[in-house]
Motif scaffolding. Structure first.
Motif, PDB file in Angstrom:
ATOM      1  N   ALA A 158       0.832  -1.207   0.000  1.00 31.11           N
ATOM      2  CA  ALA A 158       0.000   0.000   0.000  1.00 31.11           C
ATOM      3  C   ALA A 158       0.863   1.252   0.000  1.00 31.11           C
ATOM      4  O   ALA A 158       0.560   2.224  -0.695  1.00 31.11           O
ATOM      5  N   SER A 159       1.936   1.231   0.762  1.00 28.95           N
ATOM      6  CA  SER A 159       2.810   2.401   0.819  1.00 28.95           C
ATOM      7  C   SER A 159       3.556   2.612  -0.492  1.00 28.95           C
ATOM      8  O   SER A 159       3.733   3.739  -0.947  1.00 28.95           O
ATOM      9  N   PHE A 160       4.010   1.507  -1.101  1.00 26.55           N
ATOM     10  CA  PHE A 160       4.638   1.630  -2.417  1.00 26.55           C
ATOM     11  C   PHE A 160       3.641   2.198  -3.433  1.00 26.55           C
ATOM     12  O   PHE A 160       3.983   3.055  -4.253  1.00 26.55           O
ATOM     13  N   GLY A 161       2.414   1.706  -3.375  1.00 23.76           N
ATOM     14  CA  GLY A 161       1.386   2.247  -4.260  1.00 23.76           C
ATOM     15  C   GLY A 161       1.077   3.693  -3.963  1.00 23.76           C
ATOM     16  O   GLY A 161       0.883   4.514  -4.871  1.00 23.76           O
ATOM     17  N   GLY A 162       1.041   4.025  -2.654  1.00 24.92           N
ATOM     18  CA  GLY A 162       0.801   5.407  -2.259  1.00 24.92           C
ATOM     19  C   GLY A 162       1.941   6.326  -2.649  1.00 24.92           C
ATOM     20  O   GLY A 162       1.748   7.538  -2.821  1.00 24.92           O
ATOM     21  N   LEU A 163       3.141   5.765  -2.794  1.00 22.51           N
ATOM     22  CA  LEU A 163       4.296   6.556  -3.229  1.00 22.51           C
ATOM     23  C   LEU A 163       4.290   6.748  -4.739  1.00 22.51           C
ATOM     24  O   LEU A 163       4.538   7.849  -5.238  1.00 22.51           O
ATOM     25  N   LEU A 164       4.000   5.681  -5.474  1.00 24.49           N
ATOM     26  CA  LEU A 164       4.023   5.769  -6.932  1.00 24.49           C
ATOM     27  C   LEU A 164       2.795   6.488  -7.481  1.00 24.49           C
ATOM     28  O   LEU A 164       2.890   7.200  -8.494  1.00 24.49           O
ATOM     29  N   GLY A 165       1.654   6.312  -6.823  1.00 25.09           N
ATOM     30  CA  GLY A 165       0.414   6.895  -7.332  1.00 25.09           C
ATOM     31  C   GLY A 165       0.485   8.397  -7.563  1.00 25.09           C
ATOM     32  O   GLY A 165       0.185   8.871  -8.664  1.00 25.09           O
ATOM     33  N   PRO A 166       0.886   9.206  -6.548  1.00 29.68           N
ATOM     34  CA  PRO A 166       0.986  10.651  -6.778  1.00 29.68           C
ATOM     35  C   PRO A 166       1.988  11.006  -7.875  1.00 29.68           C
ATOM     36  O   PRO A 166       1.765  11.953  -8.645  1.00 29.68           O
ATOM     37  N   LEU A 167       3.100  10.258  -7.954  1.00 34.09           N
ATOM     38  CA  LEU A 167       4.089  10.531  -9.001  1.00 34.09           C
ATOM     39  C   LEU A 167       3.492  10.266 -10.385  1.00 34.09           C
ATOM     40  O   LEU A 167       3.706  11.047 -11.327  1.00 34.09           O
ATOM     41  N   LEU A 168       2.740   9.172 -10.507  1.00 31.02           N
ATOM     42  CA  LEU A 168       2.073   8.895 -11.776  1.00 31.02           C
ATOM     43  C   LEU A 168       1.089  10.000 -12.130  1.00 31.02           C
ATOM     44  O   LEU A 168       0.994  10.411 -13.288  1.00 31.02           O
ATOM     45  N   GLY A 169       0.351  10.468 -11.104  1.00 30.18           N
ATOM     46  CA  GLY A 169      -0.600  11.547 -11.355  1.00 30.18           C
ATOM     47  C   GLY A 169       0.078  12.799 -11.867  1.00 30.18           C
ATOM     48  O   GLY A 169      -0.379  13.426 -12.831  1.00 30.18           O
ATOM     49  N   VAL A 170       1.188  13.173 -11.232  1.00 27.92           N
ATOM     50  CA  VAL A 170       1.914  14.379 -11.639  1.00 27.92           C
ATOM     51  C   VAL A 170       2.464  14.225 -13.056  1.00 27.92           C
ATOM     52  O   VAL A 170       2.407  15.146 -13.877  1.00 27.92           O
ATOM     53  N   ILE A 171       3.000  13.032 -13.371  1.00 33.24           N
ATOM     54  CA  ILE A 171       3.623  12.816 -14.681  1.00 33.24           C
ATOM     55  C   ILE A 171       2.587  12.702 -15.797  1.00 33.24           C
ATOM     56  O   ILE A 171       2.783  13.235 -16.896  1.00 33.24           O
ATOM     57  N   LEU A 172       1.461  12.038 -15.516  1.00 31.99           N
ATOM     58  CA  LEU A 172       0.529  11.688 -16.574  1.00 31.99           C
ATOM     59  C   LEU A 172      -0.625  12.660 -16.756  1.00 31.99           C
ATOM     60  O   LEU A 172      -1.252  12.665 -17.823  1.00 31.99           O
ATOM     61  N   VAL A 173      -0.948  13.461 -15.731  1.00 27.10           N
ATOM     62  CA  VAL A 173      -2.149  14.294 -15.834  1.00 27.10           C
ATOM     63  C   VAL A 173      -2.071  15.264 -17.002  1.00 27.10           C
ATOM     64  O   VAL A 173      -3.074  15.558 -17.662  1.00 27.10           O
ATOM     65  N   GLY A 174      -0.866  15.770 -17.320  1.00 24.92           N
ATOM     66  CA  GLY A 174      -0.731  16.680 -18.460  1.00 24.92           C
ATOM     67  C   GLY A 174      -0.907  15.989 -19.796  1.00 24.92           C
ATOM     68  O   GLY A 174      -1.239  16.635 -20.794  1.00 24.92           O
ATOM     69  N   ARG A 175      -0.687  14.663 -19.828  1.00 19.83           N
ATOM     70  CA  ARG A 175      -0.770  13.924 -21.085  1.00 19.83           C
ATOM     71  C   ARG A 175      -2.136  13.293 -21.320  1.00 19.83           C
ATOM     72  O   ARG A 175      -2.643  13.291 -22.440  1.00 19.83           O
ATOM     73  N   ILE A 176      -2.701  12.731 -20.262  1.00 21.94           N
ATOM     74  CA  ILE A 176      -3.966  12.001 -20.448  1.00 21.94           C
ATOM     75  C   ILE A 176      -5.130  12.667 -19.737  1.00 21.94           C
ATOM     76  O   ILE A 176      -6.273  12.234 -19.886  1.00 21.94           O
ATOM     77  N   GLY A 177      -4.857  13.715 -18.938  1.00 19.42           N
ATOM     78  CA  GLY A 177      -5.924  14.434 -18.254  1.00 19.42           C
ATOM     79  C   GLY A 177      -6.515  13.653 -17.098  1.00 19.42           C
ATOM     80  O   GLY A 177      -6.148  12.499 -16.836  1.00 19.42           O
ATOM     81  N   HIS A 178      -7.457  14.289 -16.406  1.00 17.91           N
ATOM     82  CA  HIS A 178      -8.098  13.633 -15.265  1.00 17.91           C
ATOM     83  C   HIS A 178      -8.866  12.385 -15.695  1.00 17.91           C
ATOM     84  O   HIS A 178      -8.873  11.368 -14.992  1.00 17.91           O
TER      85      HIS A 178
END
Length: 439
Positions: A158-178
């Motif tokens: 869960a912590s690994f997912g909680g660590l990667l999840g925000p990073l994925l959001g920051v990296i991908l939100v500009g490309r694929i949107g919400h």
């Protein structure tokens, strides 16, 4: 087939039996997929909550509680009629469909305030129920002896997912949107269903006792959709867990409102707010991972689950007192990080271990009632209480002192629960101390 040498070395490093490596890894992957999808969307939810005004947060908390009340009878009905091994797939599949619907909504109406509020409420309901169901399955599959060894390792996923999840959001939100983030989260949820099925098959191949057999888990639980509520009322032990969760949620809500207030004052720009929330999440999960991998399991085995349930509340008391003396964002950030990291690393695994000693129906229905209705009810009541304190006192120190008193009560409740669990485990005379040797 005996475990390989690398498996034995890793098991020794993490303090588990080598034959528990496979389920520990599967449980960690289950939580990784679930939390990566959730935490990818969490900063978006926090920004949407602020978009409607910090003064209106208590309404969102109340809306979340009402939505939870509406959903729980439906979950109770499904849990009573679906085979135990299918409760998680049905629940996760339903939420994946919901995510697909919200993804379409974000595509068609990205700036609609009421849609944003609906998503805030939905995600707040989803995260509690989905996480609770995952832990219900694990409490059903593993007795307390194994839980002390593997639950913290599983929680590290869960912590690994909680660590990667925000990073994925920051990296991908500009490309694929919400909308794209929601589609990706739905895909991760579906993958988690597959991993949960693997865990069930592992337990089928390594039964501990008759109740853990595939035949037993193939039977529906039965009972009323409201059985979770009635089971809690009838059991002093479950009432104690409910009180523990209520106090935990109250402490979290007081800190959450202070976080929203100070972030709004310190960072007026919405993009900056999202980055701040994401940064806090990254720091929290990094600290939690290290503790879960190398500390939590060893503490539980050597000192018992009491240390997991009491240490964080006592540290939170000190944090609130510090915040009363210095109500700044920097102080709040430290307190939030320590409390949340401690909750993920110690409190959550310890709290889930408490459910290994309850009847099977309670592991699903009563547990989910506590984790959702009690938690969100405490959120709603605490949100209005915090707003009332702020309106009457106009000084954050008073809210911090009240939070310290709540946290101290939380610590006392955790201590009492740990003693009750130990007595119940002795009275039930369960399996041999090392249950893994029977697998």
């Amino acid at each position: 087939m005996s475990p390989s040498a690398p498996t034995r070395q890793l098991a020794r490093l993490f303090g588990i039996d080598p034959r528990e490596a496979e389920p520990a890894a599967a449980g960690a992957l289950l939580f990784f997929l679930l939390f990566a999808g959730y935490f990818m969307l969490r900063p978006v939810r926090e920004t949407m909550g602020i978009a409607g005004g910090v003064d209106n947060l208590q309404w969102l908390f109340t809306g979340t509680f009402v939505a939870t009340l509406a959903v729980m009878p439906l979950f109770g009905w499904v849990a009573g009629r679906v085979q135990r091994r299918h409760v998680l797939p049905w629940t996760f599949g339903f939420f994946a469909l919901n995510l697909a619907g919200f993804a379409l909504g974000f595509h068609w109406a990205p700036d609609n305030l009421w849609f944003a509020r609906s998503f805030y409420i939905w995600l707040s309901v989803f995260n509690l129920i989905a996480i609770s169901v995952a832990w219900s399955v694990l409490a059903d599959l593993f007795p307390i002896a194994q839980a002390k060894r593997v639950f913290a390792l599983m929680a590290s996923g869960a912590s690994f997912g909680g660590l990667l999840g925000p990073l994925l959001g920051v990296i991908l939100v500009g490309r694929i949107g919400h909308a794209g983030l929601l589609w990706l989260s739905a895909a991760l949820l579906i993958a988690a269903i597959y991993v949960a099925r693997r865990l069930q098959r592992w337990r089928d191949a390594h039964p501990i006792h008759a109740e853990a057999s595939a035949a037993a888990r193939a039977r529906p639980l039965g009972g009323s959709p409201f059985a979770g509520f009635t089971d809690v009322l009838r059991s002093p032990y479950l009432l104690g867990i409910a009180a523990f969760v209520l106090l935990l949620a109250s402490v979290s809500t007081f800190l959450y409102f202070e976080q929203a207030r100070l972030v709004e004052l310190t960072y007026p720009d919405r993009a900056d707010q999202t980055r701040v929330f994401g940064t806090i999440d990254v720091v929290v999960q990094s600290l939690a991972i290290l503790s879960q991998l190398f500390l939590t399991g060893r503490l539980a085995q050597r000192l018992g689950i009491g240390v997991l349930l009491v240490a964080v509340p006592l540290v939170t008391v000190l944090g609130f007192l510090w915040l009363a003396l210095a109500p700044t964002f920097a102080v709040l950030a430290v307190v939030m990080v320590v409390r949340r990291a401690g909750e993920y690393a110690f409190v959550r695994p310890g709290r889930e271990m408490l459910f290994t000693s309850v009847p099977t129906q309670a592991k699903y229905k009563a547990k989910n009632f506590i984790d959702s209705v009690v938690y969100r009810g405490a959120d709603a009541v605490s949100g209005w209480a915090k707003a009332l304190v702020d309106a009457l006192a106009q000084h954050p120190a008073l809210a911090a002192l009240i939070g310290a008193a709540i946290a101290l009560t939380w610590a006392c409740t955790g201590y009492g629960l740990a003693r009750a669990q130990a007595r119940q485990a002795v009275a039930d005379a369960p399996l041999p101390a090392d249950a893994a040797t029977t697998t």
